[in-house]
Enzyme design. Structure first.
Site, mmCIF file in Angstrom:
data_model
loop_
_atom_site.group_PDB
_atom_site.id
_atom_site.type_symbol
_atom_site.label_atom_id
_atom_site.label_comp_id
_atom_site.label_asym_id
_atom_site.label_seq_id
_atom_site.Cartn_x
_atom_site.Cartn_y
_atom_site.Cartn_z
ATOM 1 N N GLN A 10 -25.433 29.831 12.694
ATOM 2 C CA GLN A 10 -26.679 29.939 13.451
ATOM 3 C C GLN A 10 -27.213 31.370 13.390
ATOM 4 O O GLN A 10 -26.461 32.327 13.521
ATOM 5 C CB GLN A 10 -26.407 29.526 14.899
ATOM 6 N N SER A 88 -18.802 31.035 11.980
ATOM 7 C CA SER A 88 -18.979 30.126 13.108
ATOM 8 C C SER A 88 -19.219 28.706 12.605
ATOM 9 O O SER A 88 -18.324 28.096 12.025
ATOM 10 C CB SER A 88 -20.113 30.631 14.008
ATOM 11 N N LEU A 89 -20.414 28.146 12.783
ATOM 12 C CA LEU A 89 -20.718 26.816 12.262
ATOM 13 C C LEU A 89 -20.288 26.676 10.804
ATOM 14 O O LEU A 89 -19.789 25.631 10.379
ATOM 15 C CB LEU A 89 -22.229 26.557 12.366
ATOM 16 N N ARG A 113 -20.720 19.331 18.332
ATOM 17 C CA ARG A 113 -20.558 20.766 18.626
ATOM 18 C C ARG A 113 -21.885 21.378 19.052
ATOM 19 O O ARG A 113 -21.964 22.134 20.032
ATOM 20 C CB ARG A 113 -20.016 21.470 17.384
ATOM 21 N N HIS A 188 -18.749 31.745 21.837
ATOM 22 C CA HIS A 188 -17.564 32.504 21.420
ATOM 23 C C HIS A 188 -17.042 33.416 22.538
ATOM 24 O O HIS A 188 -16.687 34.563 22.310
ATOM 25 C CB HIS A 188 -17.859 33.307 20.150
ATOM 26 N N GLN A 238 -12.176 27.892 17.960
ATOM 27 C CA GLN A 238 -13.272 28.766 17.530
ATOM 28 C C GLN A 238 -14.392 28.923 18.560
ATOM 29 O O GLN A 238 -15.025 29.967 18.651
ATOM 30 C CB GLN A 238 -13.844 28.230 16.212
#
Length: 300
Positions: A10, A88-89, A113, A188, A238
């Site tokens: 993102q 991340s993603l 998610r 996060h 994560q």
């Protein structure tokens, strides 16, 4: 040539991303699967204004699908890396590229998610550029309710947590720029614990297969693995753990990797890799022209 494929997360979205992929015959099956799973069309969202596209529940599936289409084209031409990673993603995209999960399963996980993250309504995130790292880490350690969420490079990080705690850090640490990010919550960070618990329950029902290519995790940036149990555990952690991208770049530099290929929208990750691992040759593949250029330079 030792090569890593990296996948964006993102923040890499852009209006009209993937536009030249959507009319390709080879893309149609995935686009239809995506519409069936999501209830909306990837191409339509990518053509919307940036405020709509940047909503977490739309951004993440769009980024995943575009990267997956490009992965399939590269593989069909005989290309494959030595290791995979994502920001991340992008780590979920890496699991698709590694054949740990199939496309539809990966998109279902991305959908869940993204919805869980979009429903986070407390806290925030701020990007910091240009600072004394030791001073920043000391202040974060002294400030309850804030963490270093994205360690992107030596001089670019994102802090996450309680809004007032973030403000305290920004007031106490001199930076060149402090940029509040347009996100719904404190991604996060420990504030995502509730969402992470729900996502872990979803993951428990999904079969992960042995990775065909080792995957380097945001949570464990020094040990690529093909073990499906380990990969599931890492992706579950994560959501509340920091993205240790700077350490991933240092690992790639010290482990003999020569080439990094960012597959998907934008060039955020190659920009970050350049700051930390300047020895790697960098490529971006976000459209068919860039893919053709990569193939011409890297003939199998």
């Amino acid at each position: 040539m030792q090569t890593v494929w990296v996948f964006p997360g993102q923040g890499s979205q852009a209006v009209d991303m993937g536009a030249d992929l959507f009319n390709q015959q080879s893309s149609q099956e995935k686009l239809q699967i995506a519409q069936d799973i999501l209830g909306w069309a990837i191409a339509d969202k990518c053509h919307k204004e940036i405020t709509e596209l940047s909503k977490t529940q739309f951004t993440q599936p769009c980024l995943y699908v575009i990267s997956a289409i490009l992965i399939d084209i590269l593989k069909s031409k005989g290309y494959s890396p030595n290791v995979l990673t994502g920001h991340s993603l992008g780590e979920l995209t890496a699991l698709y590229a590694a054949e740990v999960i199939d496309f539809a399963t990966g998109l279902e996980l991305v959908r869940e998610r993204s919805l869980l993250m979009s429903q986070a309504t407390t806290g925030g995130m701020t990007a910091l550029i240009g600072f004394d790292r030791a001073a920043l880490e000391a202040v974060i350690a002294q400030t309850a309710g804030v963490v270093l969420a994205n360690d992107n490079s030596a001089d670019q990080v994102v802090i996450s947590g309680d809004i007032e705690a973030i403000k305290q850090v920004c007031d106490r640490v001199k930076t060149k720029r402090a940029i509040p990010l347009p996100v719904s919550g404190a991604f996060h960070s420990p504030m995502m614990a509730g969402a992470a618990e729900k996502f872990t329950q979803i993951l428990a029902k999904v079969e992960f297969k042995d990775a065909q290519i080792p995957v380097l995790s945001n949570v464990q940036p020094h040990q690529p693995t093909t073990d499906p149990t380990k990969l599931k555990s890492l992706i579950a952690q994560q959501m509340t753990a920091p993205v240790r991208w700077r350490e991933i770049c240092l690992y790639l530099q010290s482990s003999g990797y020569e080439q990094a290929v960012e597959i998907g929208s934008g060039k955020v990750l190659t920009g970050l890799i350049k700051r930390t691992a300047s020895n790697l040759k960098l490529f971006n593949i976000s459209n068919l022209n860039q893919l053709a250029e990569y193939v011409s330079v890297n003939q199998n």
